[in-house]
Design a protein around this motif. Structure first.
Motif, short mmCIF file in Angstrom:
data_model
loop_
_atom_site.label_atom_id
_atom_site.label_comp_id
_atom_site.label_asym_id
_atom_site.label_seq_id
_atom_site.Cartn_x
_atom_site.Cartn_y
_atom_site.Cartn_z
N VAL A 1 -71.47 -19.12 -64.64
CA VAL A 1 -72.64 -19.36 -63.80
C VAL A 1 -72.15 -19.71 -62.40
CG1 VAL A 1 -74.70 -20.73 -63.39
CG2 VAL A 1 -74.01 -20.19 -65.73
N ALA A 2 -72.58 -18.93 -61.42
CA ALA A 2 -72.32 -19.22 -60.02
C ALA A 2 -73.66 -19.46 -59.35
CB ALA A 2 -71.58 -18.07 -59.34
N ALA A 3 -73.85 -20.66 -58.80
CA ALA A 3 -75.15 -21.02 -58.23
C ALA A 3 -74.95 -21.70 -56.89
CB ALA A 3 -75.91 -21.94 -59.18
N GLY A 4 -75.69 -21.26 -55.92
CA GLY A 4 -75.58 -21.83 -54.58
C GLY A 4 -75.60 -20.71 -53.56
N GLY A 5 -74.68 -20.75 -52.66
CA GLY A 5 -74.57 -19.71 -51.65
C GLY A 5 -73.26 -19.83 -50.92
N GLY A 6 -72.91 -18.82 -50.16
CA GLY A 6 -71.68 -18.89 -49.40
C GLY A 6 -70.45 -18.55 -50.21
N ILE A 7 -70.47 -17.41 -50.89
CA ILE A 7 -69.32 -16.88 -51.62
C ILE A 7 -68.90 -17.82 -52.75
CG2 ILE A 7 -67.09 -15.75 -51.42
CD1 ILE A 7 -67.51 -15.46 -48.47
N HIS A 8 -69.74 -17.91 -53.74
CA HIS A 8 -69.43 -18.62 -54.97
C HIS A 8 -68.85 -17.65 -55.99
CE1 HIS A 8 -71.15 -22.26 -53.76
NE2 HIS A 8 -71.35 -22.74 -54.96
N GLY B 1 -78.33 -17.17 -56.04
CA GLY B 1 -78.08 -17.42 -54.63
C GLY B 1 -77.49 -16.19 -53.98
N ASP B 2 -77.28 -16.26 -52.70
CA ASP B 2 -76.74 -15.13 -51.95
C ASP B 2 -75.21 -15.17 -51.94
OD1 ASP B 2 -79.37 -14.51 -51.42
OD2 ASP B 2 -79.37 -15.44 -49.43
N ALA B 3 -74.60 -13.99 -52.04
CA ALA B 3 -73.14 -13.86 -52.03
C ALA B 3 -72.50 -14.69 -53.13
CB ALA B 3 -72.57 -14.23 -50.67
N THR B 4 -73.04 -14.58 -54.34
CA THR B 4 -72.46 -15.25 -55.50
C THR B 4 -71.98 -14.21 -56.51
OG1 THR B 4 -74.60 -15.43 -56.59
CG2 THR B 4 -73.92 -17.28 -55.23
N ARG C 1 -80.00 -13.46 -59.23
CA ARG C 1 -81.16 -13.89 -58.46
C ARG C 1 -80.67 -14.22 -57.05
NH1 ARG C 1 -82.94 -11.88 -62.24
NH2 ARG C 1 -84.43 -12.66 -63.78
N GLY C 2 -80.64 -13.21 -56.21
CA GLY C 2 -80.17 -13.40 -54.85
C GLY C 2 -79.73 -12.09 -54.24
N ASP C 3 -79.34 -12.14 -52.99
CA ASP C 3 -78.91 -10.96 -52.25
C ASP C 3 -77.39 -10.88 -52.19
OD1 ASP C 3 -81.62 -10.57 -51.74
OD2 ASP C 3 -81.53 -11.51 -49.76
N ASP C 4 -76.87 -9.66 -52.16
CA ASP C 4 -75.43 -9.42 -52.02
C ASP C 4 -74.61 -10.14 -53.09
OD1 ASP C 4 -75.67 -7.92 -49.48
OD2 ASP C 4 -76.36 -9.85 -48.71
N SER C 5 -75.13 -10.15 -54.31
CA SER C 5 -74.48 -10.86 -55.40
C SER C 5 -74.20 -9.93 -56.57
CB SER C 5 -75.36 -12.03 -55.85
OG SER C 5 -75.51 -12.96 -54.80
N ARG C 6 -73.38 -10.41 -57.52
CA ARG C 6 -73.01 -9.58 -58.66
C ARG C 6 -72.78 -10.44 -59.90
NH1 ARG C 6 -68.23 -5.36 -57.85
NH2 ARG C 6 -69.88 -4.50 -56.53
#
Length: 274
Positions: A136-143, A120-123, A100-105
Motif C-alpha cells: 500500500v502506497a498512500a500519500g503523494g510525491g513519489i511514494h 494519491g498522485d505519483a504513487t 486512486r490518483g493520477d500518474d500512479s501504478r
C-alpha cells in the motif's frame, strides 16, 4: 420559428463496456475487451483502456489516459480512478490492483491473493512473486511500496517521497508512517520488521530472520538490524542517530537522544546510549 442558441450540444464521454467476449458499448476513444466466463471490462475516459481475460476477471477504469488489466488467471481485479494511471492484476488467482490518483501504478502479479493499492498522485505499489503479499502506497510525491519475492509480506508507505520494501522471504513487514523522505526495508529473510515514524530517516532489517529496526524521530536517523538473526536496532531521537545491530545473533542497539551512535556486533551484545 425557432432560434438556435449558438451553443453546440456536449459530446458524449468516451465509454467502452464489454462482458464475456462481447463489446456492449463503445464510443469515443475508450477501448475495452473481456473474454472468459464472468469477465467484465469498462473504460470511461479519453484514451482509456480496460482488458479482462479469464474466468471471473474484472477491469474498470475511470479517467483519461489510464489503463486497467486483469489477465492470466482467475478472479483477478484491476481498478483505476484517475488520469494517466495503470492497474494490473495478472498471472495468478484472486489478485487485486487498485489505483486512486493520477500518474500512479499498482501491480499485483505472479501469485495468488496478492494486493496492491496506490492512493494519491505519483504513487507506486507492487505485490507479487509469491502469495498473499500486500503493498500500500498512500500519500503523494513519489511514494513506493513493494511486497515481492515470498509469501505474506507487507509493505506500507505513507507520507511524502517515502519507500517501503518487504520481501525476498516470508512474513516480512516494512512500514513508513507519515512524514517525508523516509525508507524502510525488511528483506532477505523471514519475519523481519522495519518501521519509520519521522522525517528523512531509514530502517533496515535485512539478511537474516526476525530482525527488528525502528526509528521514531527526524533528520537523518538510520537503524540497521542485519546479517544475523533476532538483532534489534532502535532509535528514539533526532539529528543523525546511527544504531546498528548485526554480524551475529541476538544483538541489541538502542539510542534515546539526539546525534548519537550505538553499534552492537557479535552475539548477544547489548549497547544502549546515552
Amino acid at each position: 420559428m425557432g432560434f438556435g442558441t449558438g451553443v453546440a450540444p456536449a459530446a458524449p464521454d468516451s465509454l467502452c463496456v464489454a462482458a464475456e467476449g462481447r463489446v456492449q458499448v463503445q464510443r469515443g476513444t475508450a477501448t475495452c475487451s473481456a473474454t472468459g466466463p464472468g469477465s467484465f471490462a469498462r473504460a470511461r475516459g479519453e484514451h482509456s483502456a480496460a482488458v479482462a481475460r479469464g474466468r471471473d476477471t474484472r477491469a474498470v477504469v475511470t479517467g483519461d489516459g489510464s489503463a486497467a488489466t486483469a489477465t492470466g488467471g482467475r478472479g483477478n481485479r484491476a481498478s483505476v480512478v484517475g488520469d494517466r494511471s495503470e492497474a494490473a492484476a495478472v498471472r495468478g488467482r484472486l489478485n487485486r490492483a487498485v489505483v486512486r490518483g493520477d500518474d500512479s501504478r499498482a501491480t499485483a502479479r505472479d501469485g495468488d491473493h496478492n494486493r496492491a493499492r496506490a492512493v494519491g498522485d505519483a504513487t507506486f505499489a507492487v505485490a507479487g512473486d509469491g502469495h498473499r503479499n500486500r503493498a500500500v502506497a498512500a500519500g503523494g510525491g513519489i511514494h513506493r511500496a513493494e511486497a515481492t519475492g515470498g509469501n505474506r509480506n507487507v509493505a506500507l508507505a505513507e507520507g511524502r517521497n517515502s519507500t517501503a520494501l518487504a520481501g525476498d522471504g516470508n512474513r516480512n513487514r516494512a512500514t513508513v508512517g507519515g512524514g517525508f523522505d523516509n525508507y524502510a526495508s525488511a528483506r532477505s529473510g523471514h519475519r523481519n520488521l522495519a518501521t519509520v515514524d519521522g522525517n528523512r530517516s531509514g530502517a533496515f532489517a535485512e539478511r537474516g530472520h526476525r530482525n527488528v529496526a525502528s526509528v521514531v524521530g527526524r533528520n537523518l536517523n538510520n537503524a540497521f538490524a542485519r546479517d544475523g538473526n533476532r538483532n534489534t536496532a532502535q532509535i528514539f531521537g533526532n539529528d543523525g542517530n546511527w544504531a546498528e545491530a548485526g554480524d551475529g545473533h541476538r544483538n541489541t542497539a538502542i539510542i534515546r537522544g539526539d546525534g548519537l551512535r550505538a553499534v552492537a556486533t557479535g552475539d548477544r551484545v547489548t549497547v544502549e546510549v546515552p
